[in-house]
Design a protein around this motif. Structure first.
Motif, PDB file in Angstrom:
ATOM      1  N   LEU A 126       0.828  -1.209   0.000  1.00 11.59           N
ATOM      2  CA  LEU A 126       0.000   0.000   0.000  1.00 11.59           C
ATOM      3  C   LEU A 126       0.864   1.262   0.000  1.00 11.59           C
ATOM      4  N   LEU A 127       1.974   1.216   0.718  1.00 13.96           N
ATOM      5  CA  LEU A 127       2.896   2.351   0.722  1.00 13.96           C
ATOM      6  C   LEU A 127       3.469   2.588  -0.674  1.00 13.96           C
ATOM      7  N   MET A 128       3.850   1.528  -1.349  1.00 12.14           N
ATOM      8  CA  MET A 128       4.396   1.643  -2.707  1.00 12.14           C
ATOM      9  C   MET A 128       3.361   2.229  -3.659  1.00 12.14           C
ATOM     10  N   MET A 129       2.096   1.834  -3.472  1.00 11.07           N
ATOM     11  CA  MET A 129       1.022   2.387  -4.302  1.00 11.07           C
ATOM     12  C   MET A 129       0.853   3.881  -4.064  1.00 11.07           C
ATOM     13  N   ALA A 130       0.918   4.285  -2.775  1.00 10.45           N
ATOM     14  CA  ALA A 130       0.772   5.706  -2.454  1.00 10.45           C
ATOM     15  C   ALA A 130       1.910   6.519  -3.066  1.00 10.45           C
ATOM     16  N   VAL A 131       3.145   6.004  -3.001  1.00 12.43           N
ATOM     17  CA  VAL A 131       4.298   6.689  -3.600  1.00 12.43           C
ATOM     18  C   VAL A 131       4.120   6.800  -5.107  1.00 12.43           C
ATOM     19  N   CYS A 132       3.687   5.709  -5.715  1.00 13.32           N
ATOM     20  CA  CYS A 132       3.460   5.694  -7.167  1.00 13.32           C
ATOM     21  C   CYS A 132       2.414   6.741  -7.563  1.00 13.32           C
ATOM     22  N   ALA A 133       1.315   6.805  -6.834  1.00 15.42           N
ATOM     23  CA  ALA A 133       0.246   7.760  -7.149  1.00 15.42           C
ATOM     24  C   ALA A 133       0.726   9.196  -6.986  1.00 15.42           C
ATOM     25  N   LEU A 134       1.514   9.447  -5.957  1.00 17.15           N
ATOM     26  CA  LEU A 134       2.005  10.806  -5.732  1.00 17.15           C
ATOM     27  C   LEU A 134       2.992  11.241  -6.816  1.00 17.15           C
ATOM     28  N   LEU A 135       3.835  10.305  -7.282  1.00  6.17           N
ATOM     29  CA  LEU A 135       4.795  10.633  -8.337  1.00  6.17           C
ATOM     30  C   LEU A 135       4.123  10.787  -9.690  1.00  6.17           C
ATOM     31  N   PHE A 136       2.987  10.106  -9.882  1.00  7.81           N
ATOM     32  CA  PHE A 136       2.238  10.199 -11.144  1.00  7.81           C
ATOM     33  C   PHE A 136       1.254  11.365 -11.148  1.00  7.81           C
ATOM     34  N   PHE A 137       1.168  12.054 -10.005  1.00  5.15           N
ATOM     35  CA  PHE A 137       0.123  13.063  -9.882  1.00  5.15           C
ATOM     36  C   PHE A 137       0.315  14.186 -10.894  1.00  5.15           C
ATOM     37  N   ASP A 138      -0.806  14.696 -11.431  1.00 10.07           N
ATOM     38  CA  ASP A 138      -0.799  15.760 -12.426  1.00 10.07           C
ATOM     39  C   ASP A 138      -0.209  17.037 -11.826  1.00 10.07           C
ATOM     40  N   LYS A 139       0.852  17.556 -12.439  1.00  6.71           N
ATOM     41  CA  LYS A 139       1.526  18.742 -11.923  1.00  6.71           C
ATOM     42  C   LYS A 139       0.607  19.947 -11.838  1.00  6.71           C
ATOM     43  N   LYS A 140      -0.352  20.039 -12.735  1.00  5.60           N
ATOM     44  CA  LYS A 140      -1.213  21.217 -12.794  1.00  5.60           C
ATOM     45  C   LYS A 140      -2.267  21.228 -11.679  1.00  5.60           C
ATOM     46  N   SER A 141      -2.465  20.109 -11.055  1.00  3.04           N
ATOM     47  CA  SER A 141      -3.565  20.027 -10.087  1.00  3.04           C
ATOM     48  C   SER A 141      -3.140  20.365  -8.660  1.00  3.04           C
ATOM     49  N   PHE A 142      -1.835  20.708  -8.483  1.00  5.04           N
ATOM     50  CA  PHE A 142      -1.399  21.111  -7.136  1.00  5.04           C
ATOM     51  C   PHE A 142      -0.335  22.191  -7.262  1.00  5.04           C
ATOM     52  N   PHE A 143      -0.527  23.314  -6.579  1.00  6.85           N
ATOM     53  CA  PHE A 143       0.329  24.487  -6.770  1.00  6.85           C
ATOM     54  C   PHE A 143       1.785  24.222  -6.387  1.00  6.85           C
ATOM     55  N   LEU A 144       2.666  24.776  -7.212  1.00  9.00           N
ATOM     56  CA  LEU A 144       4.113  24.760  -6.969  1.00  9.00           C
ATOM     57  C   LEU A 144       4.676  23.359  -6.764  1.00  9.00           C
ATOM     58  N   ARG A 145       4.048  22.350  -7.291  1.00 14.78           N
ATOM     59  CA  ARG A 145       4.505  20.981  -7.042  1.00 14.78           C
ATOM     60  C   ARG A 145       5.390  20.485  -8.178  1.00 14.78           C
ATOM     61  N   THR A 146       6.548  19.950  -7.790  1.00  9.66           N
ATOM     62  CA  THR A 146       7.438  19.286  -8.741  1.00  9.66           C
ATOM     63  C   THR A 146       7.731  17.891  -8.203  1.00  9.66           C
ATOM     64  N   LYS A 147       8.367  17.060  -9.019  1.00  4.58           N
ATOM     65  CA  LYS A 147       8.701  15.706  -8.564  1.00  4.58           C
ATOM     66  C   LYS A 147       9.698  15.748  -7.407  1.00  4.58           C
ATOM     67  N   GLN A 148      10.659  16.697  -7.472  1.00  2.00           N
ATOM     68  CA  GLN A 148      11.631  16.836  -6.395  1.00  2.00           C
ATOM     69  C   GLN A 148      10.933  17.256  -5.091  1.00  2.00           C
ATOM     70  N   PHE A 149       9.973  18.148  -5.200  1.00  2.00           N
ATOM     71  CA  PHE A 149       9.187  18.576  -4.034  1.00  2.00           C
ATOM     72  C   PHE A 149       8.456  17.383  -3.407  1.00  2.00           C
ATOM     73  N   THR A 150       7.860  16.544  -4.252  1.00  2.00           N
ATOM     74  CA  THR A 150       7.129  15.369  -3.759  1.00  2.00           C
ATOM     75  C   THR A 150       8.053  14.393  -3.047  1.00  2.00           C
ATOM     76  N   VAL A 151       9.255  14.170  -3.644  1.00  2.00           N
ATOM     77  CA  VAL A 151      10.207  13.235  -3.029  1.00  2.00           C
ATOM     78  C   VAL A 151      10.639  13.743  -1.653  1.00  2.00           C
ATOM     79  N   ARG A 152      10.948  15.031  -1.566  1.00  2.00           N
ATOM     80  CA  ARG A 152      11.356  15.605  -0.278  1.00  2.00           C
ATOM     81  C   ARG A 152      10.229  15.507   0.748  1.00  2.00           C
TER      82      ARG A 152
END
Length: 503
Positions: A126-152
């Motif tokens: 379930l944790l792996m699924m949550a990480v996958c979903a967050l990394l696949f998340f549409d950049k336009k749907s959350f302000f100032l979000r980048t992949k590096q921001f999500t990883v941090r």
């Protein structure tokens, strides 16, 4: 191979729906069976002290996260919250598997069918699924979000969640062992039923344990003692050889220790001693004070409890009959709260292995440990919350006798000690406890009086509620108890065995 945005969105959608289904199902299951869920948390070595707030907070938090995940605009927050909560659950299971003194029951619902190891694997997926979903998340749907921001943010969330669980575990252990809020722990099988024998009469009492055998006296037939081997398979009858001459006894009891057996009767000024090889009384310890409790320390020394002074208060003393008779009273060892008689009533014990006097009060949550010379080494408390004796005592006309005019709750009805381990049969139900367990068993609380901490509890089961728990005795390998006319033996297992055999 590049994954299309539409496929990523479908994966995120599916994972969000899976988390919504999981959290709603889990929270509803907990709410429906809330009492059982709370009891299970109370048994957790990690969450015991925080069982009430956690049992209320977890279902609410799961429903809130599920609600957030319903709205696409807030799903990033919902998925990150899901990840944090699952990290907590996973860290909890990991600590339980590898650092906990015992593993309690599972969490209920469909997950109840899983083993703890399977549950750990399920959470990691379930944790792996949550990480996958967050990394696949549409950049336009959350302000100032980048992949590096999500990883941090994932790393910060994971570290914070693990630290929260570690802090809860640390503080819970400290609270349970040292500041127990009346929560019992029942680890699986610290003592397992081994055997039972029917004695026919309920007038037997435990006299002691020596040379691998348990000895019992009988108030109605004081001229003999019976004994069994450690697993109650071999029964012997020992007839006492004794000519009491003109001595008048009131209530005779026998005490077996080492190579000797002792005749105790607090109404006379003598203690009689014999050898268990011949079962013949051949020694008389004279000028012994009147007593209400007495336990031999060695062949010529006994510790006893008597009523002393104008108010006839309970006092512990020591009798020695070597070259000359010496009696020493340990004033102040027992601490009175009222009249000093009933409020200090209790069980007198002696730890032969550590040479310690142990006294447990009946009507309050206290015990005292002293060396054989009466020097107090520790004053401890049992885990119930009854600190003060709630007794109404009337003074009789002669001014030296007292009677209970209003009964009190008996907190600790009986006790036994082996080395530094104190076993207490409690009659007070704690918080978050199973009613059915109390209906079909007697509860034994276990303490380490040297560290002054509560360890855990275990049940001794009875065949009928009418069975009366009269007394019990602990040895290095077994616990013996008298339940009505039944003598039962439990074999000591697992961590309890380690505690009792530690140096």
């Amino acid at each position: 191979m590049k994954i299309s945005d539409s496929f990523k969105s479908a994966i995120v959608e599916a994972i969000c729906l899976l988390y919504i289904l999981l959290f709603v199902y889990a929270s509803v299951s907990k709410i429906i069976d809330f009492e059982n869920f709370q009891v299970q948390l109370g048994q957790s070595p990690l969450l015991s002290a925080f069982a009430v707030p956690v049992s209320l907070g977890i279902p609410i938090l799961e429903l809130i996260i599920a609600f957030i995940l319903l709205f696409p605009k807030f799903r990033y927050i919902g998925l990150m919250s899901s990840f944090g909560l699952m990290v907590m659950f996973t860290a909890y299971i990991f600590i339980m598997l590898y650092f906990s003194p015992f593993i309690p029951c599972s969490c209920g619902g469909i997950l109840e069918k899983m083993s703890w190891n399977m549950h750990l694997v399920f959470n990691i997926l379930l944790l792996m699924m949550a990480v996958c979903a967050l990394l696949f998340f549409d950049k336009k749907s959350f302000f100032l979000r980048t992949k590096q921001f999500t990883v941090r943010l994932l790393l910060c969330t994971m570290i914070s969640s693990v630290l929260i669980i570690i802090l809860i575990f640390t503080f819970s252990e400290k609270i349970i062992h040292n500041e127990n809020p009346f929560l019992r722990r029942y680890p699986p099988h610290p003592a397992e039923f081994s055997n039972a024998v029917r004695l026919k009469f309920n007038s037997y009492y435990l006299s002691g344990f020596a040379d691998g055998r348990i000895y019992l006296g009988n108030y109605t037939t004081p001229a003999q003692i019976i004994s069994f081997n450690s697993n109650l398979k071999d029964r012997k009858v020992h007839k006492i050889i004794f000519d009491p001459a003109n001595t008048r006894f009131k209530v005779i009891s026998w005490y077996v220790k080492g190579n000797y057996f002792y005749l105790l009767d607090g109404s006379i000024h003598k203690i009689f001693r014999g050898d268990i090889k011949t079962w013949k009384i051949d020694t008389e310890l004279k000028d012994f004070p009147f007593f209400t409790r007495a336990i031999p320390i060695d062949s010529t020394t006994l510790v006893f409890r008597t009523n002393k002074g104008k108010k006839m208060t309970n006092t512990i003393g020591k009798f020695t009959n070597e070259q000359q008779v010496k009696v020493k009273y340990f004033e102040g060892l027992l601490q009175a709260q009222n009249e000093g008689v009933f409020d200090t009533d209790g069980v007198l014990m002696y730890s032969e292995e550590l040479n310690k006097i142990v006294y447990l009060y009946y009507y309050r949550n206290g015990f005292v440990v002293a060396d054989k010379n009466g020097k107090v080494e520790n004053r401890g408390n049992t885990i119930d919350t009854i600190k003060h004796v709630n007794l109404k005592v009337s003074v009789l006309k002669n001014g030296t006798e007292y009677a209970i005019s209003s009964p009190s709750i008996t907190v600790n009805s009986s006790s036994t000690v082996y080395k530094n381990i104190l076993f207490v049969r409690s009659q007070v139900k704690g918080r978050l406890e199973n009613d059915q367990l109390w209906e079909k068993s007697f509860i034994i609380d276990v303490y380490d009086f040297r560290k002054n901490i509560y360890l855990y509890s275990f049940p001794i089961y009875h065949s009928s509620p009418a069975k009366k728990f009269s007394s019990f005795l602990a040895t290095r390998t077994h616990i013996y108890a008298l339940l009505g006319s039944d003598l039962v033996v439990y074999e000591i297992k697992n961590d309890l065995k380690k505690e009792m055999n530690s140096k």
